[in-house]
Design a protein around this motif. Sequence first.
Motif, short mmCIF file in Angstrom:
data_model
loop_
_atom_site.label_atom_id
_atom_site.label_comp_id
_atom_site.label_asym_id
_atom_site.label_seq_id
_atom_site.Cartn_x
_atom_site.Cartn_y
_atom_site.Cartn_z
N LEU A 105 53.35 44.92 5.91
CA LEU A 105 54.44 44.63 6.82
C LEU A 105 55.53 43.82 6.15
O LEU A 105 55.30 43.16 5.13
CB LEU A 105 53.92 43.86 8.04
CG LEU A 105 52.82 44.54 8.86
CD1 LEU A 105 52.31 43.58 9.93
CD2 LEU A 105 53.33 45.83 9.48
N THR B 56 59.64 41.76 7.18
CA THR B 56 60.65 41.38 8.16
C THR B 56 61.98 42.00 7.79
O THR B 56 62.38 41.96 6.63
CB THR B 56 60.77 39.85 8.23
OG1 THR B 56 59.58 39.31 8.81
CG2 THR B 56 61.96 39.43 9.06
N SER C 274 60.59 39.93 13.83
CA SER C 274 59.39 39.08 13.72
C SER C 274 58.22 39.73 14.42
O SER C 274 58.39 40.68 15.21
CB SER C 274 59.66 37.69 14.31
OG SER C 274 60.13 37.77 15.64
N TYR C 275 57.02 39.21 14.14
CA TYR C 275 55.76 39.75 14.67
C TYR C 275 55.01 38.68 15.45
O TYR C 275 55.07 37.49 15.11
CB TYR C 275 54.86 40.24 13.54
CG TYR C 275 55.42 41.38 12.73
CD1 TYR C 275 55.06 42.70 12.97
CD2 TYR C 275 56.33 41.14 11.69
CE1 TYR C 275 55.55 43.75 12.23
CE2 TYR C 275 56.84 42.19 10.94
CZ TYR C 275 56.45 43.48 11.21
OH TYR C 275 56.96 44.51 10.46
N LEU D 196 48.31 41.56 14.05
CA LEU D 196 49.55 41.52 14.81
C LEU D 196 49.50 42.51 15.96
O LEU D 196 49.01 43.63 15.82
CB LEU D 196 50.74 41.86 13.90
CG LEU D 196 51.05 40.90 12.74
CD1 LEU D 196 51.05 39.44 13.17
CD2 LEU D 196 50.16 41.14 11.55
N ARG E 68 52.39 42.56 18.53
CA ARG E 68 53.72 42.79 19.08
C ARG E 68 54.77 42.67 17.97
O ARG E 68 54.54 42.06 16.95
CB ARG E 68 54.05 41.79 20.20
CG ARG E 68 53.14 41.88 21.42
CD ARG E 68 53.36 43.16 22.21
NE ARG E 68 52.60 43.17 23.45
CZ ARG E 68 51.35 43.59 23.57
NH1 ARG E 68 50.71 44.00 22.48
NH2 ARG E 68 50.74 43.58 24.74
N TYR E 69 55.95 43.25 18.25
CA TYR E 69 57.05 43.22 17.28
C TYR E 69 58.35 43.00 18.04
O TYR E 69 58.56 43.57 19.12
CB TYR E 69 57.10 44.55 16.53
CG TYR E 69 58.21 44.65 15.49
CD1 TYR E 69 58.15 43.92 14.31
CD2 TYR E 69 59.29 45.50 15.69
CE1 TYR E 69 59.14 44.03 13.35
CE2 TYR E 69 60.30 45.62 14.72
CZ TYR E 69 60.21 44.89 13.57
OH TYR E 69 61.19 45.00 12.60
N LYS F 88 59.84 41.16 23.05
CA LYS F 88 58.61 41.28 22.26
C LYS F 88 57.92 42.54 22.74
O LYS F 88 57.48 42.61 23.89
CB LYS F 88 57.74 40.04 22.47
CG LYS F 88 56.46 40.02 21.67
CD LYS F 88 55.74 38.69 21.83
CE LYS F 88 55.31 38.45 23.27
NZ LYS F 88 54.54 37.21 23.44
N MET G 100 53.92 47.89 19.72
CA MET G 100 54.23 48.85 18.68
C MET G 100 53.83 50.24 19.11
O MET G 100 52.86 50.41 19.86
CB MET G 100 53.54 48.43 17.37
CG MET G 100 54.18 47.18 16.76
SD MET G 100 53.39 46.56 15.28
CE MET G 100 52.11 45.53 16.00
N SER H 97 47.18 50.58 11.27
CA SER H 97 47.63 50.52 12.66
C SER H 97 46.67 51.35 13.49
O SER H 97 46.28 52.46 13.09
CB SER H 97 49.07 51.03 12.79
OG SER H 97 49.26 52.27 12.14
N SER I 178 58.53 49.29 14.09
CA SER I 178 58.39 48.08 13.28
C SER I 178 58.66 48.43 11.83
O SER I 178 58.82 49.61 11.49
CB SER I 178 56.99 47.47 13.42
OG SER I 178 56.00 48.32 12.86
#
Length: 439
Positions: free
Chosen positions: A156, A158, A166-167, A186, A188-189, A197, A200, A232, A322
Amino acid sequence: MTNKSVFAVMLSSSAVLLSSGIINSAMADTSTFISDSKTDITLSNNYIHLIDTMYPDYSYYDMTAWGQAISVDFQSGYINDMFGLDLSLYGVDDLKAAEGFATRGYFRAETDSSGNTSAHGFTKVPQYLLKQKFQVGDMQLSLFEGMRYLQDFGVLSTEDRIIHSSYYGVTSELENTRWLLKAGYLSRYSDTDTPNKEVMLTKDGKDIDYVYTGDLTYRSDDWSARYYYGESQDYLRRQVAEYSYNWDRGKTLSARYFYNQGLENWKNLSDFSRFYDNDASHFTLEARMFSPEWFIKAGYTYSRAAREYSLGRFDWNMSDNSLGNQDSMAHGLSTNFTNDGEHVLGIIAIRNITPEIKAGFVARYGFGMEYKGNHMNESEVGLIGAWTPEAVKGLSINVGGGPNYSFKRGYDNTPLLNSDGQWQQSTGYCFTASVKYTF
């Protein structure tokens, strides 16, 4: 125990450590929480003028966006040298938005009942996290829970456009002079153009409950090796191996190999949405040279992304909404040079003209793509400049721009052919400027 269970336990344990630690330290001296804290306020003005003819719905598409942003970033000191928190607040105002502004990730897009899309500014809290640090022998363990910027963190990363993405989740880092281990779970994104928020998603809009990643680096005096892994939920799995060698002072040679494997929900995507059938890989070789006057990075990349009915493309992201780690010369200014069978030669050269002024250029040339007897190529070139005046600490001004050439394609990356069955060249150009002042 499954990988998901391991990271869930990690999440729960970190929360317990944070809450119990803060309670136990309630009677402790908290003066360092403020005295060792740091607050940065940044004003930024970003402008991009981007014109492109790559996709079929237009021959001239204007993606210009111009915005003003303010960010306040607070980093606390540590209570008992163990517990603290970070907090950020951002605000964005739209100054100019052409019809294709939403592709740039600057502003929140709203569509009315007539189908017209308009740009809107917003405020958000992109980072809020509890943090802990512990000394374990010669290792330092850091734990983080909440929304966090994750730059080059396993699979991942940013995105930094007018503001940061952000995550949300739990992350940890274990480090000494030789080893660095990172791990994250993680769920959420928050993208650069939204205050929300978000869950994904896959390319067909299905929820991805989590992304987890691990990242291990070993550094010696002359070389370093790195391996990172991520997945994921039921969608994509990625593995990356990297080796770097310092053959002389200021000179580094590095190689990186990326491997993507589609899981159940990836394989169930429609042909239109799946940019490669089952798996894909990407290789990059780079040389970096530093001197008091110059920074030069030159590289070669190759992508394999087999696709039965069309031209495939290697994809960096672990979800549709994301940002994946894109540490490669193939990551271009205007597009990613990662089509199936594509070889890329690239160079970035920057010269320190004065202590305050830097100028240089970037160029990429991609070739080797084949589709229905056509041999296609693409390229981009740009001039770049930066000014950081010593008289105004914290101020930086950056500009860049130039043309790009590629092949016209559908939104599923299928090349568009003319009536003679020949590929069609697309053209575009881009100019960017940013002014940032941090105090």
